[in-house]
Design an enzyme around this catalytic site. Structure first.
Site, PDB file in Angstrom:
ATOM      1  N   ASP A  72       0.823  -1.195   0.000  1.00  0.00           N
ATOM      2  CA  ASP A  72       0.000   0.000   0.000  1.00  0.00           C
ATOM      3  C   ASP A  72       0.874   1.269   0.000  1.00  0.00           C
ATOM      4  O   ASP A  72       0.630   2.186   0.762  1.00  0.00           O
ATOM      5  CB  ASP A  72      -0.881  -0.033   1.267  1.00  0.00           C
TER       6      ASP A  72
ATOM      7  N   CYS B 273     -14.729   3.662   4.571  1.00  0.00           N
ATOM      8  CA  CYS B 273     -16.090   3.374   4.104  1.00  0.00           C
ATOM      9  C   CYS B 273     -16.028   2.086   3.276  1.00  0.00           C
ATOM     10  O   CYS B 273     -15.125   1.908   2.469  1.00  0.00           O
ATOM     11  CB  CYS B 273     -16.588   4.533   3.240  1.00  0.00           C
TER      12      CYS B 273
HETATM   13  S1  SF4 Z   1     -18.990   3.927  -1.415  1.00  0.00           S
HETATM   14 FE1  SF4 Z   1     -18.273   5.877  -2.201  1.00  0.00          FE
HETATM   15  S2  SF4 Z   1     -17.565   6.962  -0.412  1.00  0.00           S
HETATM   16 FE2  SF4 Z   1     -17.675   4.812   0.145  1.00  0.00          FE
HETATM   17  S3  SF4 Z   1     -15.616   3.975  -0.287  1.00  0.00           S
HETATM   18 FE3  SF4 Z   1     -16.884   3.635  -2.100  1.00  0.00          FE
HETATM   19  S4  SF4 Z   1     -16.440   5.403  -3.394  1.00  0.00           S
HETATM   20 FE4  SF4 Z   1     -15.786   5.956  -1.330  1.00  0.00          FE
END
Ligand code: SF4
Ligand code: SF4
Length: 309
Positions: free
Chosen positions: A133, A240
């Site tokens: 990474d 996320c």
């Molecule tokens: S859903 Fe959208 S905000 Fe969440 S990680 Fe994926 S691209 Fe990013």
């Protein structure tokens, strides 16, 4: 060099990678990433890296591993599963699953070092460098080129067998090996990730505007979080996973077997209220050796304050 020797070396490296716990291992010739170059340039020109200026650095090196590792001949890509057996309770602020356990950088670096030692014992004096990474290597592009999966519309590497919840690492070495071929794209007509992204960061299929992504806001952004995003974070306080959670291929994710990736049990059971009241001591205990420490206590509590209604 004879084909027999290359094939013998390749097979023994792949067998050892499996023994060390990697999900899979694929190999490509160390060369200029021709297809990626215009894509990366366009993405940077549109400032989709936000404040992640390190992504714009070393442009040439990022596209050509021969500039990173002198006389390199092969890029060995490896996947390590992090899909957890259990996830956080419902009434909680959320943390990306990759950050549940101990910081993956150290764990993977140790495994890569073991693989390097094996190569030296088995093959001889091989010059190599390990990457986990790290900005200069386009890990997903190399993994895709080496047949480990395809890059999906959410820009993650996907496999039909185990979805996308794994880390990608590389060992760049100065010996020739047998090379793998890319696999086909199986996103088809699906748009689940694009439709579900809470901040509409997937601006086109296969294009994620990093500067709109919740991972960027909650981990990379050092300044204040933008107020207009207040209702869009979907309770994510570190990273996320939405575009991976909704991906149909992740129905095939299987729990990892790396004990160091297991979370502190408190992390799974803490409620929103517990997070809102988190102290430095609890932070240190729950995130001992965790990648979440990157945001520090102040960063995480900034994110939690932002999410509070
Ligand atoms: S859903 Fe959208 S905000 Fe969440 S990680 Fe994926 S691209 Fe990013
Ligand atoms: S959700 Fe659908 S479009 Fe998005 S990456 Fe997965 S398969 Fe591809």
């Amino acid at each position: 060099m004879s084909i027999d020797i290359k094939s013998k070396w390749t097979n023994s490296i792949k067998t050892e990678a499996k023994r060390l716990g990697f999900l899979s291992c694929g190999i490509s010739k160390s060369d200029f990433l021709e297809e990626e170059a215009p894509r990366l340039e366009k993405w940077l020109n549109k400032n989709m890296n936000g404040e992640m200026s390190y992504m714009a650095n070393h442009f040439d090196k990022r596209l050509d591993p021969r500039l990173l590792v002198e006389s390199s001949k092969s890029v060995i890509s490896l996947l390590l599963n992090y899909y957890p057996e259990e996830t956080q309770i419902e009434d909680s602020y959320k943390i990306s699953k990759y950050a549940y356990g101990q910081d993956y950088h150290h764990i993977i670096k140790t495994k890569l070092r073991q693989l390097q030692e094996f190569i030296t014992e088995e093959i001889g004096d091989v010059n190599g460098r390990a990457f986990v990474d790290s900005a200069p290597v386009l890990d997903k592009a190399w993994a895709a080129k080496s047949g480990l999966g395809w890059i999906g519309k959410n820009s993650n590497l996907l496999t039909q067998q185990v979805g996308s919840f794994y880390f990608i690492a590389e060992l760049i070495v100065d010996i020739e090996l047998e090379y793998d071929h890319a696999v086909t794209d199986h996103c088809g007509t699906c748009t689940a990730c694009i439709d579900a992204c809470p901040t509409q960061a997937i601006v086109d299929p296969y294009v994620v505007d990093g500067s709109k992504c919740i991972s960027y806001f909650t981990i990379e952004l050092k300044n204040e979080l933008p107020n207009e995003m207040k209702d869009s974070f979907d309770d994510w306080m570190f990273g996320c996973d939405v575009c991976q959670d909704v991906c149909p291929w992740n129905r095939f994710s299987k729990p990892h077997n790396e004990p160091l990736f297991n979370p502190n049990p408190d992390l799974l059971s803490m409620t929103k209220k517990d997070w809102e009241e988190i102290t430095v001591d609890v932070f240190q205990k729950v995130f001992k050796k965790s990648a979440v420490k990157r945001t520090k206590f102040e960063g995480l509590t900034r994110n939690i304050d932002f999410l509070k209604v």
